[in-house]
Design a protein around this motif. Structure first.
Motif, mmCIF file in Angstrom:
data_model
loop_
_atom_site.group_PDB
_atom_site.id
_atom_site.type_symbol
_atom_site.label_atom_id
_atom_site.label_comp_id
_atom_site.label_asym_id
_atom_site.label_seq_id
_atom_site.Cartn_x
_atom_site.Cartn_y
_atom_site.Cartn_z
ATOM 1 N N SER A 125 41.194 49.153 38.787
ATOM 2 C CA SER A 125 42.334 48.938 39.679
ATOM 3 C C SER A 125 41.928 48.470 41.073
ATOM 4 C CB SER A 125 43.144 50.229 39.809
ATOM 5 O OG SER A 125 42.344 51.258 40.393
ATOM 6 N N VAL A 126 40.621 48.318 41.294
ATOM 7 C CA VAL A 126 40.127 48.011 42.640
ATOM 8 C C VAL A 126 39.398 46.675 42.626
ATOM 9 C CG1 VAL A 126 38.724 48.827 44.573
ATOM 10 C CG2 VAL A 126 39.876 50.473 43.099
ATOM 11 N N GLY A 127 39.591 45.879 43.692
ATOM 12 C CA GLY A 127 38.848 44.641 43.913
ATOM 13 C C GLY A 127 38.199 44.676 45.280
ATOM 14 N N LEU A 128 36.940 44.250 45.353
ATOM 15 C CA LEU A 128 36.183 44.237 46.612
ATOM 16 C C LEU A 128 35.762 42.811 46.951
ATOM 17 C CD1 LEU A 128 33.843 47.373 46.308
ATOM 18 C CD2 LEU A 128 35.859 47.102 47.747
ATOM 19 N N ILE A 129 36.019 42.393 48.200
ATOM 20 C CA ILE A 129 35.628 41.072 48.694
ATOM 21 C C ILE A 129 34.988 41.265 50.066
ATOM 22 C CG2 ILE A 129 36.407 38.765 49.340
ATOM 23 C CD1 ILE A 129 38.821 39.151 47.528
ATOM 24 N N THR A 130 33.902 40.568 50.292
ATOM 25 C CA THR A 130 33.278 40.595 51.610
ATOM 26 C C THR A 130 33.252 39.189 52.199
ATOM 27 O OG1 THR A 130 31.285 41.157 52.846
ATOM 28 C CG2 THR A 130 30.971 40.362 50.601
ATOM 29 N N LEU A 131 33.512 39.107 53.488
ATOM 30 C CA LEU A 131 33.432 37.849 54.237
ATOM 31 C C LEU A 131 32.252 37.851 55.193
ATOM 32 C CD1 LEU A 131 37.206 37.422 55.215
ATOM 33 C CD2 LEU A 131 36.025 36.480 53.230
ATOM 34 N N ASP A 132 31.467 38.908 55.160
ATOM 35 C CA ASP A 132 30.372 39.071 56.109
ATOM 36 C C ASP A 132 29.163 38.278 55.638
ATOM 37 O OD1 ASP A 132 28.636 39.839 58.051
ATOM 38 O OD2 ASP A 132 28.893 42.005 57.776
ATOM 39 N N GLY B 255 31.572 51.483 40.021
ATOM 40 C CA GLY B 255 31.907 50.691 38.845
ATOM 41 C C GLY B 255 32.801 49.507 39.169
ATOM 42 N N VAL B 256 32.688 48.987 40.365
ATOM 43 C CA VAL B 256 33.522 47.867 40.816
ATOM 44 C C VAL B 256 32.604 46.725 41.235
ATOM 45 C CG1 VAL B 256 35.273 47.117 42.478
ATOM 46 C CG2 VAL B 256 35.300 49.458 41.603
ATOM 47 N N VAL B 257 33.006 45.488 40.900
ATOM 48 C CA VAL B 257 32.228 44.302 41.268
ATOM 49 C C VAL B 257 32.658 43.833 42.654
ATOM 50 C CG1 VAL B 257 31.643 41.929 40.655
ATOM 51 C CG2 VAL B 257 32.003 43.642 38.858
ATOM 52 N N ALA B 258 31.662 43.570 43.535
ATOM 53 C CA ALA B 258 31.936 43.071 44.892
ATOM 54 C C ALA B 258 31.714 41.567 44.929
ATOM 55 C CB ALA B 258 31.031 43.764 45.910
ATOM 56 N N HIS B 259 32.703 40.814 45.429
ATOM 57 C CA HIS B 259 32.647 39.355 45.479
ATOM 58 C C HIS B 259 32.414 38.896 46.919
ATOM 59 C CE1 HIS B 259 34.303 39.143 41.355
ATOM 60 N NE2 HIS B 259 35.087 40.159 41.741
ATOM 61 N N LEU B 260 31.850 37.679 47.053
ATOM 62 C CA LEU B 260 31.561 37.083 48.365
ATOM 63 C C LEU B 260 32.368 35.802 48.515
ATOM 64 C CD1 LEU B 260 29.902 36.935 51.006
ATOM 65 C CD2 LEU B 260 28.152 35.691 49.711
ATOM 66 N N ALA B 261 33.100 35.679 49.643
ATOM 67 C CA ALA B 261 33.894 34.485 49.949
ATOM 68 C C ALA B 261 33.362 33.852 51.223
ATOM 69 C CB ALA B 261 35.376 34.837 50.118
ATOM 70 N N HIS B 262 32.990 32.548 51.138
ATOM 71 C CA HIS B 262 32.419 31.867 52.288
ATOM 72 C C HIS B 262 33.470 31.203 53.167
ATOM 73 C CE1 HIS B 262 28.921 32.202 49.566
ATOM 74 N NE2 HIS B 262 28.193 32.201 50.676
ATOM 75 N N LYS C 149 38.031 29.936 53.475
ATOM 76 C CA LYS C 149 39.399 30.315 53.146
ATOM 77 C C LYS C 149 39.776 29.903 51.734
ATOM 78 C CE LYS C 149 43.936 30.422 55.368
ATOM 79 N NZ LYS C 149 44.728 29.986 56.562
ATOM 80 N N ALA C 150 39.270 28.767 51.278
ATOM 81 C CA ALA C 150 39.588 28.329 49.913
ATOM 82 C C ALA C 150 39.018 29.304 48.886
ATOM 83 C CB ALA C 150 39.042 26.919 49.683
ATOM 84 N N ALA C 151 37.775 29.742 49.105
ATOM 85 C CA ALA C 151 37.180 30.713 48.179
ATOM 86 C C ALA C 151 37.916 32.043 48.224
ATOM 87 C CB ALA C 151 35.707 30.908 48.524
ATOM 88 N N LEU C 152 38.387 32.423 49.416
ATOM 89 C CA LEU C 152 39.146 33.669 49.533
ATOM 90 C C LEU C 152 40.454 33.587 48.752
ATOM 91 C CD1 LEU C 152 39.551 36.479 50.769
ATOM 92 C CD2 LEU C 152 40.505 35.354 52.796
ATOM 93 N N GLN C 153 41.144 32.466 48.846
ATOM 94 C CA GLN C 153 42.396 32.310 48.109
ATOM 95 C C GLN C 153 42.153 32.324 46.598
ATOM 96 O OE1 GLN C 153 43.848 28.655 49.882
ATOM 97 N NE2 GLN C 153 45.220 29.774 51.260
ATOM 98 N N ASP C 154 41.053 31.717 46.168
ATOM 99 C CA ASP C 154 40.733 31.731 44.740
ATOM 100 C C ASP C 154 40.454 33.151 44.251
ATOM 101 O OD1 ASP C 154 41.044 29.022 44.708
ATOM 102 O OD2 ASP C 154 38.890 28.580 44.911
ATOM 103 N N LEU C 155 39.708 33.932 45.044
ATOM 104 C CA LEU C 155 39.396 35.306 44.647
ATOM 105 C C LEU C 155 40.652 36.180 44.655
ATOM 106 C CD1 LEU C 155 36.004 35.917 46.480
ATOM 107 C CD2 LEU C 155 36.387 35.706 44.021
ATOM 108 N N LEU C 156 41.542 35.956 45.633
ATOM 109 C CA LEU C 156 42.786 36.729 45.647
ATOM 110 C C LEU C 156 43.643 36.417 44.426
ATOM 111 C CD1 LEU C 156 43.809 36.577 49.426
ATOM 112 C CD2 LEU C 156 42.799 38.489 48.179
ATOM 113 N N GLY C 157 43.625 35.169 43.996
ATOM 114 C CA GLY C 157 44.350 34.828 42.769
ATOM 115 C C GLY C 157 43.706 35.453 41.541
ATOM 116 N N LEU C 158 42.362 35.540 41.534
ATOM 117 C CA LEU C 158 41.664 36.138 40.407
ATOM 118 C C LEU C 158 41.901 37.638 40.333
ATOM 119 C CD1 LEU C 158 39.556 35.753 38.099
ATOM 120 C CD2 LEU C 158 37.776 36.181 39.821
#
Length: 488
Positions: free
Chosen positions: A297-304, A322-329, A331-340
């Motif tokens: 139920s949890v999603g993790l994204i870092t912009l750092d 037990g959660v996968v952390a994603h990296l967004a470089h 705004k386009a990558a952030l929008q794609d991850l939010l959709g995922l």
């Protein structure tokens, strides 16, 4: 008087003949062109001095105006007037004689004017003559205009032309002066009100002691005075303490009537200055959601992407939960991850720590400018009051600002953090008390936080004394710091 004429082809040769005859003390009486060249009439300087002394002696013996010599006096006046014309036409080099003749003519004209002038009467002092054309009489300036002219004249006295050019700008100057006068009036009124209030506080020891207690706890003089001005006079010491704490509790906004963050769900971006604990706070919120609704139920994204090891730190927390952390470089990558991750109960975005005066702050806020993202401002509970105010002002959004107080276990005084939340009307969503994930997370309870802030921390070098209260209120209160309504 020895006067001779000299004729030559040019004026230079005629002057040379005159100097040969009379020496260096030659005085040129006239110079005119003739049919044969130039005629110069000259005499010696001693002859003219002898003539002047003889005329003066004759006048003193007779007691009246000396008699005119048969030929010397008329010829002298004619020669003097003619020399003026000759000097202007021929530009002769006999400057000593020209100055002498001019001086005598001016003296005689002054004497003649004095004789013809009527008897002197009391006259006002003459006004200085201005080079500008005469203008119509202007109306007398008002008090504001006189003050404006005095202010302009203090650094350097302007010329008449400069004053004339500044006349069209008089309305703007008057507005500036009026604004300054109003500001001065408000300052004086505020100082008098402060002095009056301090006098009343000294007469009321309970109010004075409560003021000292609040300032020692870290609350600002602005908020302390706003509360204690409404303190009822009939209360004793213990009742006044409870009354002040009750006022602080009612004005500290928390999510007590709302679902907690992990129960509410949604997309949250944690923002704040460097080192306030954003990554650890994101891991704690992710752990609470994973423990309640499961790791899926949890999603993790870092912009750092600036801090070394930032992605690895969040990935380590995610692996533990037990959660996968994603990296967004970007705004386009952030929008794609939010959709995922749109099917997740809670998505947490860990951002780069940015100082309030860092120019990269604008880029970060533009990156998070998406309708589905809610911002959570993380504030260090042990920070200085001015530092907290600057962080709140720089990261402030258009909607109601939600904050999390981190590191409350490290804060010596909670007063500055609670003070900032009350004055800026922030919504407190929770507090963190340590490094354990997710155990060191506590919901925001106003009564508990206020009680902790009012506890005595012992003697400190920064604690003021009763005699120091006047220094805290010697400056005008910052009325813009508290825009909300104080619920007393």
């Amino acid at each position: 008087m020895n006067v001779q004429r000299f004729t030559a082809a040019t004026s230079r040769e005629a002057l040379a003949k005159a100097r040969q005859a009379f020496g260096e003390g030659t005085l040129i009486l006239s110079n005119r062109p003739t049919a044969n060249g130039v005629e110069v009439v000259a005499t010696a300087e001693d002859s003219l001095a002898t003539l002047e002394s003889a005329v003066s002696a004759a006048g003193s013996r007779s007691g009246n105006t000396p008699q005119r010599q048969p030929q010397a006096q008329p010829s002298y006046r004619e020669v003097a007037s003619k020399v003026e014309e000759d000097a202007e036409q021929l530009a002769m080099s006999t400057l000593s004689f020209q100055d002498y003749v001019r001086e005598r003519m001016l003296r005689r004209r002054a004497e003649a004017a004095q004789v013809q002038k009527p008897a002197p009467t009391a006259m006002p002092a003459p006004m200085p003559v201005s080079a500008e054309p005469v203008q119509a009489e202007r109306p007398r300036p008002t008090l504001t205009q006189r003050i404006a002219m005095d202010i302009e004249a203090q650094p350097q006295r302007p010329s008449t032309q400069r004053k004339a050019q500044a006349t069209p700008q008089a309305p703007a100057v008057n507005k500036i002066v009026m604004d300054e006068l109003h500001a001065m009036k408000e300052l004086i009124e505020d100082r008098f009100n402060t002095l009056t209030w301090l006098g009343q506080a000294k007469q009321n020891p309970i109010q004075s002691n409560m003021m000292l207690k609040m300032i020692r706890a870290g609350y600002s003089p602005t908020l302390s005075r706003a509360i204690l001005e409404r303190l009822p006079e009939e209360m004793d010491a213990s009742e006044s303490v409870r009354w002040v704490m009750d006022v602080l509790e009612r004005n500290l906004r928390t999510d007590a009537d709302l679902p907690s963050l992990h129960e509410e769900g949604g997309v949250f971006a944690l923002i704040g200055a460097t080192g306030v604990g954003k990554t650890t706070t994101a891991a704690k919120l992710a752990g609470l959601c994973a423990r309640t609704y499961g790791p899926g139920s949890v999603g993790l994204i870092t912009l750092d992407t600036y801090r070394i090891g930032a992605h690895e730190q969040l990935r380590a927390y995610g692996k533990m939960l037990g959660v996968v952390a994603h990296l967004a470089h970007d705004k386009a990558a952030l929008q794609d991850l939010l959709g995922l991750l749109s099917n997740k109960k809670m998505v947490l975005i860990d951002t780069t720590g940015i100082a309030p005066r860092d120019p990269r702050k604008r880029e970060l806020l533009e990156l998070l400018d998406l309708p589905e993202i809610k911002r959570l401002l993380v504030l260090n509970a042990g920070g200085h009051g001015d530092t907290l105010d600057e962080a709140v002002g720089c990261f402030k959004g258009t909607s109601s600002q939600q904050v999390i107080l981190s590191k409350t276990d490290e804060a010596v005084k909670l007063g500055p953090a609670i003070d900032a939340c009350i004055r800026h009307q922030l919504l407190l969503r929770g507090t963190t008390t340590g490094q354990r994930v997710p155990e060191d997370w506590e919901p925001a309870v106003a009564a508990k936080l206020v009680r902790s802030s009012m506890r005595s921390t012992g003697v400190s070098a920064y604690d003021p004394k009763t005699s120091d209260l006047g220094f805290f209120f010697s400056q005008p209160a910052n009325t813009t710091a508290h825009k909300g309504r104080m619920d007393a």
